[in-house]
Design an enzyme around this catalytic site. Structure first.
Site, PDB file in Angstrom:
ATOM      1  N   SER A   1       1.339   6.963   3.071  1.00  9.26           N
ATOM      2  CA  SER A   1       2.409   7.977   3.989  1.00  9.26           C
ATOM      3  C   SER A   1       2.848   8.624   2.898  1.00  9.26           C
ATOM      4  O   SER A   1       3.580   8.180   2.005  1.00  9.26           O
ATOM      5  CB  SER A   1       2.458   7.473   5.066  1.00  9.26           C
ATOM      6  OG  SER A   1       1.001   6.635   5.725  1.00  9.26           O
TER       7      SER A   1
ATOM      8  N   GLN B   1       0.839  -1.157   0.043  1.00 10.48           N
ATOM      9  CA  GLN B   1       0.019  -0.327  -0.403  1.00 10.48           C
ATOM     10  C   GLN B   1       0.772   1.621   0.376  1.00 10.48           C
ATOM     11  O   GLN B   1       1.464   1.280   0.896  1.00 10.48           O
ATOM     12  CB  GLN B   1      -1.020  -0.558   1.484  1.00 10.48           C
ATOM     13  CG  GLN B   1      -1.760   1.083   1.730  1.00 10.48           C
ATOM     14  CD  GLN B   1      -2.380   1.022   2.691  1.00 10.48           C
ATOM     15  OE1 GLN B   1      -1.429   1.490   3.852  1.00 10.48           O
ATOM     16  NE2 GLN B   1      -3.831   0.810   2.732  1.00 10.48           N
TER      17      GLN B   1
ATOM     18  N   GLU C   1      -4.822   9.540  18.393  1.00  6.23           N
ATOM     19  CA  GLU C   1      -5.119  11.041  18.407  1.00  6.23           C
ATOM     20  C   GLU C   1      -6.208  11.510  17.340  1.00  6.23           C
ATOM     21  O   GLU C   1      -7.155  11.887  17.629  1.00  6.23           O
ATOM     22  CB  GLU C   1      -4.103  11.996  18.772  1.00  6.23           C
ATOM     23  CG  GLU C   1      -3.375  11.286  19.837  1.00  6.23           C
ATOM     24  CD  GLU C   1      -2.618  10.353  20.594  1.00  6.23           C
ATOM     25  OE1 GLU C   1      -2.169   9.439  18.923  1.00  6.23           O
ATOM     26  OE2 GLU C   1      -2.825   9.948  21.661  1.00  6.23           O
TER      27      GLU C   1
ATOM     28  N   SER D   1       4.131  -1.102   3.682  1.00  4.21           N
ATOM     29  CA  SER D   1       4.433  -1.901   4.235  1.00  4.21           C
ATOM     30  C   SER D   1       4.928  -3.475   3.733  1.00  4.21           C
ATOM     31  O   SER D   1       4.685  -3.807   2.653  1.00  4.21           O
ATOM     32  CB  SER D   1       3.243  -2.803   5.025  1.00  4.21           C
ATOM     33  OG  SER D   1       2.551  -1.662   5.847  1.00  4.21           O
TER      34      SER D   1
ATOM     35  N   GLU E   1      -9.238  -1.209   6.446  1.00  6.63           N
ATOM     36  CA  GLU E   1      -7.854  -0.966   7.807  1.00  6.63           C
ATOM     37  C   GLU E   1      -7.747  -0.988   8.593  1.00  6.63           C
ATOM     38  O   GLU E   1      -7.877  -2.026  10.227  1.00  6.63           O
ATOM     39  CB  GLU E   1      -6.758  -0.023   6.853  1.00  6.63           C
ATOM     40  CG  GLU E   1      -5.038   0.340   7.135  1.00  6.63           C
ATOM     41  CD  GLU E   1      -4.347   0.828   6.746  1.00  6.63           C
ATOM     42  OE1 GLU E   1      -4.880   1.599   6.587  1.00  6.63           O
ATOM     43  OE2 GLU E   1      -3.300   0.995   7.540  1.00  6.63           O
TER      44      GLU E   1
END
Lengths: 371, 389
Positions: B140, B137, B374, B172, B255
């Protein structure tokens, strides 16, 4: 296999209960009762009975509505939201679950009366400050074809006003469960002034004579007879407590959206947002545990222990967190009697102890999970 | 949790599955969740740990059991969720290993099923089901962190193809993957979320290089991936061009659910109770026991919640933003669980090797990857609780 989502019937029931309770038995009604020293509302119970709620677990053969445990939880949850006072848990859930194990005329006639709101029950179990139902010192001595009961039961919820009492006692044959009138000769009710303003009493049994017919099930089998009723009650109390947690939470988030400090709505502070979001997560998990307990009680009740204890433990914990955060986030006003949060806090604390606290149920879970 | 009662209609299916497993699952593949090393990831470079691992994969793939709920046309078995549950129960009962784990199954597959063209489905899904193509994937980017829409890797329009330049991070297993599904900026003039496309790329395309990043656990599950003038045909865009964010959001839900399953896909699968019972400390330390009880209660409630959300999703109500809750609670619980396992094993857990330490170190990333805890709490407070921004 039943899904862990509300059925259409359950949604309709929940909407009906919500409408009825928010009008007839909201928190302001509890406040009125607290102020006038009443701790039961027989007229309200009659209305609930007329709606089929008192017979929610009474078989149709005994003229009940027999909607099942998951439906009982829908009702209990709405009562929890409104802090509604009623004999629902002791009578409609626990006594009905207990009595429907028997098919004799006496049990059937009592179930019929329960269903129409004509008979209420209390369960007399605790003998110490902590719940531990199979540790019984109250004695049942055989006399003639009956028994004589001596001893004391503590924290009997609905113990002042219930028509009848279900009591677990120790006999030569082991634990026995008796069904007797609360007005029996030699039986004294010492009313307790509870923080949640509800009916509870210590019961003193001083040579209380009961006939052999008062014994439910075989001598020595008292706990086996009691167990399904206890689990039904624990799960329904978990549902009530979850409703309570949700209502306290929604008071809190409403407040976060309207209260301004330093010129800003306090709900925009990340410190408070994240605490509120965490609490919502806790409530979601607990809600799942309650739904699961209801489904299992309806489908495979003899395998319900684990599901029930997860629900009761989670509900106890979640409600405590919800009211504590509720008071804290409301600031000073949260501590005032004028504001309703205190009522939620007090009921949550009593419900936490009744029928087993967090440690009791987490202990059962660990045992069933092999440690 | 009470076992799900399949009812009479499913008895026949259960019997068939049981017989099939009895005949087809090699004894070597029945050692329960034996940890990360027993996972079969598939792909062209995959080296099977033993013959039985390959046999088990091939038999399951032939029966559609690597992706039981996918339609048969795409390599699945077309099972209903109830049947899928029964299959999982029966596999669990004999300790059968998962035949194949992959991002293709967990993430890309569901996205293709929903957004892919029929041609794309037929082309990409069956090799995923057979474990032939391993996917990674590319979401990011350096400096973006959880801000996934901050995509800078650019795809320039060349008519029939895109020309891709940029860098991805935390990809990953990119060093072992055959293909990558990535978010690329295809329109720099549009608003942040509206100029992104979801693109599939062959990792062997000229211009793609990848470098593993070593983590505190000693493992290198993540990589940096670089794109330098990589040519990609436009037929490899999934969904509408510039609307890749819709695909990404949908895929993120999967995910989060996958990560929230904890124990299954990552870390040590040992149940807390079993760990405690086997150790002297676990029996005698009241604090540890108390913490373990709490963790057990919470894990059971979490499992019930996953069931409930799956039931909801099946009933047509999407899980939506509540997947943030699954991710947040699931990963926090997984961290707690491994922390307790470390405490139970004491000094025995502290060395490198066959100890819980590497799983414990790995869990520290759980609350960071796929959006931090968060970020999850902010999603819940803004989108579910509607607290002011």
């Amino acid at each position: 296999m039943a899904k862990l989502i509300q059925t259409e019937e359950e949604t309709l029931l929940s909407e009906a209960a919500h409408g009825f309770l928010s009008k007839s038995a909201p928190v302001s009604r509890l406040r009125e009762m607290r102020d006038s020293g009443e701790h039961s509302d027989p007229a309200l119970w009659q209305e609930m009975a007329a709606a089929g709620w008192a017979g929610v677990l009474v078989p149709e053969a005994a003229e009940g509505s027999d909607m099942g445990h998951a439906a009982a939880h829908v009702l209990a949850r709405e009562m929890g939201r409104n802090l509604t006072v009623s004999p629902f848990l002791s009578t409609a859930v626990m006594a009905a679950t207990l009595l429907r194990q028997f098919s004799d005329d006496s049990a059937t006639s009592k179930l019929k009366q329960i269903a129409v709101g004509g008979l209420t029950y209390a369960l007399a179990l605790d003998e110490t400050a902590k719940f531990s139902p199979d540790q019984v010192e109250l004695t049942a001595q055989s006399r003639g074809n009956g028994y004589v009961l001596n001893g004391k039961k503590r924290f009997v919820v609905d113990g002042c006003d219930a028509d009848r009492i279900l009591v677990l006692a120790k006999s030569d044959a082991g634990l026995c469960l008796f069904d007797l009138a609360n007005k029996a000769q030699g039986l004294t009710q010492n009313a307790l002034k509870m923080i949640d303003s509800r009916d509870a009493a210590d019961l003193i049994f001083d040579d209380v004579e009961v006939s052999g017919e008062a014994l439910l099930g075989d001598p020595g089998a008292g706990f086996d007879v009691l167990k399904p009723a206890l689990e039904a009650g624990q799960a329904a109390l978990a549902a009530e407590t979850t409703g309570l947690a949700e209502a306290a939470f929604s008071l809190t988030t409403d407040y976060l959206k309207e209260r301004k400090q330093f010129g800003i709505t306090i709900g925009s502070f990340q410190a408070l947002q994240h605490r509120a979001a965490h609490l919502w997560c806790e409530i979601e998990l607990t809600h799942s545990a309650v739904l699961n307990a209801g489904r299992i009680l309806d489908e495979t009740p003899d395998q319900a222990t684990l599901a029930v204890s997860v629900a009761k433990a989670r509900a106890t914990d979640t409600a405590q967190k919800s009211v504590q955060e509720g008071v804290q986030m409301h600031g000073g006003i949260g501590m005032t009697d004028e504001f309703d949060m205190g009522f939620y806090m007090k009921r949550a604390r009593v419900a936490a102890e009744w029928l087993g606290d967090y440690g009791y149920h987490a202990g059962l879970v660990a045992q069933l999970r092999g440690f | 949790m009470g076992e799900v009662n399949a009812g009479r209609d499913h008895a026949e299916f259960r019997r068939e599955v049981r017989e099939w497993l009895e005949t087809n699952c090699p004894p070597e593949m029945r050692d329960g969740a034996a940890g990360e090393s027993s996972i079969c990831w598939g792909g062209t470079t995959w080296v099977f740990t033993c013959d039985e691992q390959k046999i088990w994969l091939d038999r399951c793939a032939a029966r559609g059991f690597t992706v039981p709920t996918w339609p048969k046309a795409y390599g699945g078995a077309g099972l209903s969720r109830d049947e899928d549950k029964i299959l999982k129960q029966e596999m669990q009962a004999i300790g059968a290993r998962s035949p194949l784990d992959s991002f293709g199954i967990w993430m890309l597959g569901p996205a293709l099923l929903k957004f892919g063209t029929e041609e794309q489905k037929l082309h990409y899904l069956p090799p995923i089901a057979r474990g032939e193509i391993r996917w990674c994937q590319g979401y990011s980017e350096p400096g973006a962190g959880s801000d996934l829409a901050g995509v800078q890797t650019h795809a320039a329009d060349q008519g029939e193809t895109w020309l891709v330049n940029g860098q991805k991070i935390w990809t990953s297993y990119a060093d072992r993957a055959d293909w990558i599904f990535a978010l690329l900026r295809t329109n720099r003039d549009a608003k942040k979320h509206l100029g992104i496309s979801f693109v599939l790329m062959d990792m062997r395309s000229p211009g793609i290089t990848t470098r593993p990043i070593q983590l505190i656990s000693g493992a290198s599950p993540f990589c940096e991936t670089f794109f330098e003038n990589v040519e990609v045909p436009k037929t490899q865009v999934v969904g509408t061009i510039d609307r890749g964010w819709d695909v990404a959001k949908y895929l993120l839900t999967h995910e989060r659910e996958m990560i929230s399953n904890g124990g299954n896909a990552m870390g040590s699968g040992r149940a807390l109770g079993a760990v405690l019972t086997e150790s002297e400390t676990g029996q005698s330390d009241p604090v540890l026991r108390g913490d373990a009880m709490r963790a057990e209660v919470d894990s059971l409630a979490m499992a019930m919640t996953l069931e409930r959300y799956k039931d909801q999703a099946e009933g047509g109500q999407g899980v939506g933003d509540a997947s943030a809750m699954l991710k947040y609670m699931g990963t926090e619980l997984n961290k707690t669980r491994l922390e307790l396992i470390m405490a139970t094993d004491g000094a025995d857990a502290l060395t490198w090797g066959d100890t819980p330490a590497s799983s414990w170190l790995r869990t520290k990333a759980n609350s960071i990857e796929g959006g931090t805890s968060e970020v999850m709490l902010s999603i819940i407070s803004r989108r579910i609780l509607n607290l002011p921004g």
